[in-house]
Design a protein around this motif. Structure first.
Motif, PDB file in Angstrom:
ATOM      1  N   ALA A  28      -3.705  -3.425   1.580  1.00 15.95           N
ATOM      2  CA  ALA A  28      -4.803  -4.063   1.418  1.00 15.95           C
ATOM      3  C   ALA A  28      -4.738  -3.944   0.380  1.00 15.95           C
ATOM      4  N   ILE A  29      -5.129  -2.663  -0.437  1.00 13.67           N
ATOM      5  CA  ILE A  29      -4.927  -2.947  -2.166  1.00 13.67           C
ATOM      6  C   ILE A  29      -3.993  -3.994  -3.016  1.00 13.67           C
ATOM      7  N   LYS A  30      -2.902  -3.308  -2.598  1.00 12.75           N
ATOM      8  CA  LYS A  30      -1.544  -3.918  -2.437  1.00 12.75           C
ATOM      9  C   LYS A  30      -1.843  -5.818  -2.187  1.00 12.75           C
ATOM     10  N   LYS A  31      -2.209  -6.179  -1.603  1.00 11.62           N
ATOM     11  CA  LYS A  31      -2.424  -7.826  -1.507  1.00 11.62           C
ATOM     12  C   LYS A  31      -3.496  -7.836  -2.264  1.00 11.62           C
ATOM     13  N   HIS A  32      -4.166  -7.503  -2.504  1.00  7.71           N
ATOM     14  CA  HIS A  32      -5.585  -8.123  -3.151  1.00  7.71           C
ATOM     15  C   HIS A  32      -5.850  -7.859  -4.841  1.00  7.71           C
ATOM     16  N   PHE A  33      -4.882  -7.078  -5.060  1.00  4.81           N
ATOM     17  CA  PHE A  33      -4.782  -6.762  -6.678  1.00  4.81           C
ATOM     18  C   PHE A  33      -3.778  -6.228  -7.640  1.00  4.81           C
ATOM     19  N   ASN A  34      -3.051  -6.394  -8.557  1.00  6.14           N
ATOM     20  CA  ASN A  34      -1.888  -6.573  -9.526  1.00  6.14           C
ATOM     21  C   ASN A  34      -1.919  -4.687  -9.311  1.00  6.14           C
ATOM     22  N   THR A  35      -2.283  -4.325  -8.849  1.00  8.90           N
ATOM     23  CA  THR A  35      -3.104  -2.760  -9.297  1.00  8.90           C
ATOM     24  C   THR A  35      -1.627  -2.098  -9.040  1.00  8.90           C
ATOM     25  N   ILE A  36      -1.486  -0.792 -10.003  1.00 10.41           N
ATOM     26  CA  ILE A  36      -0.758   0.121  -9.827  1.00 10.41           C
ATOM     27  C   ILE A  36      -1.305   0.937  -8.523  1.00 10.41           C
ATOM     28  N   VAL A  37      -1.274   1.749  -7.134  1.00  9.84           N
ATOM     29  CA  VAL A  37      -1.472   3.108  -6.870  1.00  9.84           C
ATOM     30  C   VAL A  37      -0.636   4.357  -6.558  1.00  9.84           C
ATOM     31  N   ALA A  38      -1.635   5.101  -6.371  1.00 13.09           N
ATOM     32  CA  ALA A  38      -0.928   6.479  -6.637  1.00 13.09           C
ATOM     33  C   ALA A  38      -1.439   7.182  -5.619  1.00 13.09           C
ATOM     34  N   VAL A  39      -1.041   8.002  -4.829  1.00 14.51           N
ATOM     35  CA  VAL A  39      -1.405   8.072  -3.340  1.00 14.51           C
ATOM     36  C   VAL A  39      -1.451  10.061  -2.922  1.00 14.51           C
ATOM     37  N   GLU A  40      -1.923  10.488  -2.903  1.00 14.13           N
ATOM     38  CA  GLU A  40      -2.322  11.988  -3.450  1.00 14.13           C
ATOM     39  C   GLU A  40      -1.998  11.998  -1.450  1.00 14.13           C
ATOM     40  N   ALA A  41      -1.696  13.085  -0.816  1.00 18.05           N
ATOM     41  CA  ALA A  41      -1.709  13.340  -0.004  1.00 18.05           C
ATOM     42  C   ALA A  41      -0.826  14.584   0.326  1.00 18.05           C
ATOM     43  N   LEU A  42      -0.557  14.891   1.524  1.00 15.80           N
ATOM     44  CA  LEU A  42      -0.073  16.754   1.832  1.00 15.80           C
ATOM     45  C   LEU A  42       1.867  16.490   2.218  1.00 15.80           C
ATOM     46  N   PRO A  43       2.389  17.322   1.667  1.00 13.92           N
ATOM     47  CA  PRO A  43       3.483  16.564   2.119  1.00 13.92           C
ATOM     48  C   PRO A  43       4.073  16.501   3.948  1.00 13.92           C
ATOM     49  N   PRO A  44       4.502  15.242   4.374  1.00 14.16           N
ATOM     50  CA  PRO A  44       4.791  15.002   5.914  1.00 14.16           C
ATOM     51  C   PRO A  44       5.645  16.234   6.331  1.00 14.16           C
ATOM     52  N   LYS A  45       5.888  16.320   7.641  1.00 13.52           N
ATOM     53  CA  LYS A  45       6.785  16.907   7.874  1.00 13.52           C
ATOM     54  C   LYS A  45       8.432  16.221   8.232  1.00 13.52           C
ATOM     55  N   GLU A  46       8.700  15.042   8.022  1.00 15.70           N
ATOM     56  CA  GLU A  46      10.082  14.363   7.656  1.00 15.70           C
ATOM     57  C   GLU A  46       9.640  12.730   6.583  1.00 15.70           C
ATOM     58  N   ASN A  47      11.157  13.114   6.525  1.00 17.06           N
ATOM     59  CA  ASN A  47      11.395  12.302   5.042  1.00 17.06           C
ATOM     60  C   ASN A  47      10.923  10.999   5.525  1.00 17.06           C
ATOM     61  N   LYS A  48      10.955  10.666   6.462  1.00 13.09           N
ATOM     62  CA  LYS A  48      11.229   9.189   6.477  1.00 13.09           C
ATOM     63  C   LYS A  48       9.477   8.257   6.755  1.00 13.09           C
ATOM     64  N   PHE A  49       8.666   9.444   5.986  1.00 13.00           N
ATOM     65  CA  PHE A  49       7.173   8.921   5.788  1.00 13.00           C
ATOM     66  C   PHE A  49       7.337   8.903   4.806  1.00 13.00           C
ATOM     67  N   ILE A  50       8.010   9.388   3.659  1.00 13.02           N
ATOM     68  CA  ILE A  50       7.637   9.596   2.436  1.00 13.02           C
ATOM     69  C   ILE A  50       9.005   8.490   2.316  1.00 13.02           C
ATOM     70  N   ASP A  51       9.548   7.997   2.577  1.00 14.08           N
ATOM     71  CA  ASP A  51      10.105   6.455   2.441  1.00 14.08           C
ATOM     72  C   ASP A  51       9.281   4.995   3.222  1.00 14.08           C
ATOM     73  N   GLU A  52       8.268   5.518   3.650  1.00  7.46           N
ATOM     74  CA  GLU A  52       7.474   5.051   4.500  1.00  7.46           C
ATOM     75  C   GLU A  52       6.108   4.719   2.852  1.00  7.46           C
ATOM     76  N   THR A  53       5.538   5.879   2.743  1.00  8.81           N
ATOM     77  CA  THR A  53       4.707   5.720   1.217  1.00  8.81           C
ATOM     78  C   THR A  53       5.099   5.198   0.852  1.00  8.81           C
TER      79      THR A  53
END
Ligand code: SF4
Lengths: 405, 475
Positions: free
Chosen positions: A198-223
């Protein structure tokens, strides 16, 4: 060299010393500078946002008891703000708390509860719960109490309203989304996805995400694919034993190795300089933090070195605040390590609550980089737009969506 | 959707991405060039334009740069725009009988699948004849082939796949290692491929070829007539195919009683045969008999569509059930291919091209058939078999006139080998499905497939020379 000279006139030293000691506010100065202390100055990052020379942002505490004894005082001369220490002063700029803090969402929630400005970052935690608290394995320095009862979840619309208000006011340049631990294999990214989209759709902005490392790398790809321009998996403590002690939840349910592997993988997926990890300065010996810096930078990860300021509710009461002299070499080391590994330093920028790798350059005594055209360009609005454009283009080129199977 | 992050150096990605615009620009240039060069002698201006469009479509069909159906739609639009044919005539070709026959066949096949009749027949036959490893292999192979006589070979492969997979798992066969598992999956693929050429129903490419022939020359090929021509070839190929399966992958299993448990479970799961299965079965029998007996009189498309109407009158299937089985893209592709083929033929471009390209060295009818069938069987290994027909048939029909060869013969020489894709997963969906099991590798398939492809080409040409004249088809 006299300490006052080093500390006051070097923005790197001054920033850290202000974070450690806080600042005294001269009442007249507050009045004549028009600072309204009635809203937004509480909580862990509720200090005064000040821009030091070389556009160095700092968040200086002033309400806490320790700040009453600070060697630094905010004064005003001819309507301008100065920080004074032992008779010497340096010109600064005070950034008032944003006006949008006084607004509410259409659902009646004060925007200040949802979004916090840290320099040019608007930091939002859409779900403030962290399941570590339910299991009594929360990080020992953590000041929240985000168990399933105490936590709040903000809707995508509420978050969008906050980001919009911050942008309208011209305060925000980067959106920083964070999330606590939940027992899902994705590290929280599935929950954050609709917010990022939603943020990317409405604003031309950079988004940084702080999360916990996912169990599988595919979630990093998705991030990355979903629109995050930068990602942080915070190790916080590099020393193995201390990591276990201070971050029992992270150790038991995620594991130090998974942090390392996830960061290593993310550094291959995200652009150079956009994968970061916090190492809290002062919670482990300086040598250990420096080893952590070397290790992370070898992986292509930017170490972020926040300084820990304890509040009374946390379980780390035996903690002793380190002195600037103790930690200055760590920052110097940070700059050299990042430079040696050719990690782009321009992504982590204009943030008041941590010292960025590029600001760590102040500790080397070499300020030349701050004078280059390139640096000025990166710091400008146009530079930020360029970074956003290139980041979007890179994602377009790199991400492919394929049918399952 | 699964996300993949392309981690190659960014310049490589940019280069690869920019190939597409460069490709289309180059294609545009080729088209422009072919339209604007002086018209070669013997070719009309309409022929030149049809040829330019044909070259563009050929490149797009071969490279798959656009979906086959979209290339075909473009062909339909361009034919009148280039003045090769009148707008009305071009669009009318889309209403060709072949297109509606294919549509009807898809719907009927969907009904058979949806009713559960097809899987019941499959499981019962395997249970009845699959008592030994060889018996089970033969029953899968023949079942795939025989079912492909009556319904789309792709649908048959998709339907039998889970059953064969369960058998392989039930027998504890090792993926990639067990010879028997390899032969089972290859039997599934080859059965569908060989059976698929036996009638108009197995692969919709035969009706396409028949449709193109009719539009170009007015000659029709009947359902029965085609089956008569091809059937002995199919029988011989099935025989050779079975020998090949057992030789390439010598049996490494003796006991298959575990497979019997799979069948018992399946049969139990199916319950007793219901009204829908009976009704669909009877309707299919009537439809196939009508195609065999009355196709010349009533028209194959009419029979197909009447059967479809009957399906809905009897409420044997719902539209929603049908929609997911019908390959709408193929229907569009066929419409466009027929239009383009007719444009090539009517403008004289096909004959001109055939004469110019192979006219000088293909100097006897037998050689023409050998060359076209070889070209077809080679091309079909790498691209859609319908696309092969769309490309080669207009040219070959053009060639027929030169040798006073019946265009019907040349149509067989293209339509039959176009279905015989044995070698690679990309050659036909049945092969792709078999390899997707993980029990047989693309390498295994290619090794056995190349031998089978060469054999099939030789058998086809021998039959053309020896058997066709018995039916009165003289080369
Ligand atoms: S992960 Fe640790 S620091 Fe973050 S909210 Fe949970 S307990 Fe606090």
């Amino acid at each position: 060299m006299k300490k006052t000279k080093t500390y006051l006139h070097n923005p790197g030293y001054l920033k850290i010393d202000l974070m450690l000691c806080g600042i005294r506010l001269n009442e007249n100065a507050v009045k004549s500078l028009g600072i309204d202390l009635s809203t937004g100055y509480t909580g862990i990052t509720g200090g005064l946002d000040i821009i030091l020379p070389y556009k160095t942002w700092v968040n200086a505490p002033f309400l806490e008891d320790f700040a009453k004894n600070s060697p630094y005082e905010l004064i005003q001369k001819d309507g301008k703000a100065f920080i004074k220490r032992e008779g010497e002063s340096v010109k600064v700029k005070i950034i008032p708390k944003p006006d949008f803090y006084k607004l509410k969402t259409t659902t009646g929630i004060p925007l200040s509860k949802i979004g916090n400005m840290h320099g040019s970052y608007v930091a939002i935690t859409p779900d403030t719960r962290c399941e570590f608290f339910n299991m009594n394995i929360e990080c020992r320095y953590c000041a929240g109490n985000f168990n399933s009862k105490g936590g709040v979840v903000y809707s995508v619309e509420e978050v969008l309203e906050t980001v919009e208000a911050a942008y309208k006011e011209g305060k925000a340049e980067i959106v920083y989304l964070s999330i606590g631990f939940s027992e899902t294999p994705d590290g929280g990214i599935e929950f954050l996805k609709p917010y990022i989209k939603a943020i990317k759709k409405h604003f031309n902005t950079i988004v940084a995400v702080e999360a916990l490392p996912p169990k599988e790398n595919k979630f990093i790809d998705e991030t990355y694919a979903v629109g995050a321009d930068s990602v942080l998996y915070n190790m916080e403590i590099f020393d193995e034993k201390l990591f276990k002690e201070i971050c029992p939840g992270r150790d038991e349910l995620i594991g130090r190795n998974r942090y390392i592997n996830a960061l290593k993988y993310a550094a291959k997926v995200f652009p150079n300089g956009t994968v970061a990890s916090n190492l809290i300065v002062g919670l482990e010996p300086a040598e250990s933090t420096m080893r952590g810096i070397d290790f992370l930078t070898d992986l292509g990860v930017v170490p972020i070195l926040p300084i820990y300021r304890p509040v009374s509710s946390v379980k780390l009461l035996s903690y002793k605040i380190p002195s600037l002299d103790e930690i200055a070499p760590v920052y110097k080391h940070l700059y050299h390590a990042v430079k040696k590994n050719r990690i782009n330093m321009n992504w982590v920028r204009d943030i008041s609550v941590i010292t960025t790798p590029i600001e760590a350059m102040f500790f080397t005594g070499d300020m030349s980089r701050f004078k280059t055209m390139m640096h000025k360009f990166y710091k400008s609005k146009l530079g930020l737009k360029t970074v956003w454009g290139l980041s979007t283009l890179r994602r377009k080129l790199r991400v492919r969506e394929v049918g399952e199977g | 959707m699964k996300v993949i992050i392309d981690r190659r150096p960014i310049w490589v990605i940019v280069l690869v991405r920019s190939l597409r615009p460069i490709f289309f620009l180059a294609l545009g240039f080729i088209f422009w060039y072919l339209i604007n060069i002086p018209t070669p002698s013997g070719l009309t201006i309409q022929g030149q334009r049809a040829l330019a469009l044909f070259v563009v479509c050929l490149i797009l069909w071969v490279t798959d740069a656009l979906p086959l159906a979209i290339t075909s739609l473009m062909a339909i639009v361009m034919v009148p725009l280039l003045g090769v044919m009148d707008k009305k005539a071009a669009y009318a070709l889309f209403g060709n009988e072949a297109v509606f026959f294919i549509l009807g066949a898809f719907i009927l096949s969907a009904a058979v699948m949806h009713s559960g009749l097809a899987s019941r027949i499959a499981v019962l036959i395997m249970d009845r004849f699959g008592n030994t490893p060889k018996g089970l292999l033969a029953s899968i192979f023949l079942l795939a082939a025989v079912l492909s006589f009556f319904m789309s070979e792709h649908a048959v492969a998709a339907m039998l796949f889970p059953i064969v997979l369960e058998i392989a798992k039930g027998l504890n066969l090792k993926p990639g290692k067990s010879n028997y598992a390899k032969s089972l999956f290859l039997a599934l693929a080859w059965g569908c491929v060989i059976g698929g050429v036996a009638t108009f129903l197995g692969g919709a490419r035969v009706p396409l070829a028949a449709g193109m022939l009719k539009e170009a020359t007015g000659i029709t090929i009947g359902f029965f007539e085609y089956t008569m021509v091809v059937f002995p070839t199919v029988v011989i190929l099935l025989f050779i195919g079975y020998i090949g399966l057992t030789r390439f992958f010598p049996q490494d299993i003796q006991d298959i009683h575990l497979a019997k448990d799979v069948f018992a479970r399946k049969i139990k799961g199916l319950g007793k045969m219901g009204y829908t299965e009976y009704a669909v079965g009877i309707l299919m029998l009537i439809t196939i008999s009508s195609w065999l007996l009355f196709s010349r009189m009533a028209g194959i498309a009419n029979i197909a569509i009447i059967a479809v109407v009957a399906l809905f009158v009897l409420k044997l299937v719902r539209w929603k059930d049908i929609e997911e089985y019908v390959n709408w893209g193929i229907i569009l592709m066929y419409g466009g291919a027929i239009t383009l083929g007719a444009a090539m033929e009517k403008s004289g471009a096909a004959a001109w091209l055939a004469n110019t390209v192979i006219g000088d060295w293909a100097n006897s009818p037998v050689l023409v058939i050998a060359v076209f069938s070889l070209l077809t069987i080679l091309l079909t290994e790498g691209m859609s078999n319908a696309a092969v027909i769309a490309i080669l048939l207009p040219v070959s029909i053009g060639m027929a006139g030169r040798f006073n060869l019946d265009p019907q013969i040349i149509t067989y020489a293209i339509a039959i080998p176009a279905g015989l894709a044995f070698c690679f997963p990309m050659s036909t969906p049945a092969n792709a499905i078999a390899v997707s099991s993980g029990y047989i590798t693309a390498r295994d398939m290619a090794k056995a497939g190349i031998v089978m492809m060469i054999t099939a080409w030789i058998v086809f040409n021998i039959m053309a020379k020896v058997y066709w004249p018995i039916l009165g088809i003289k080369i």
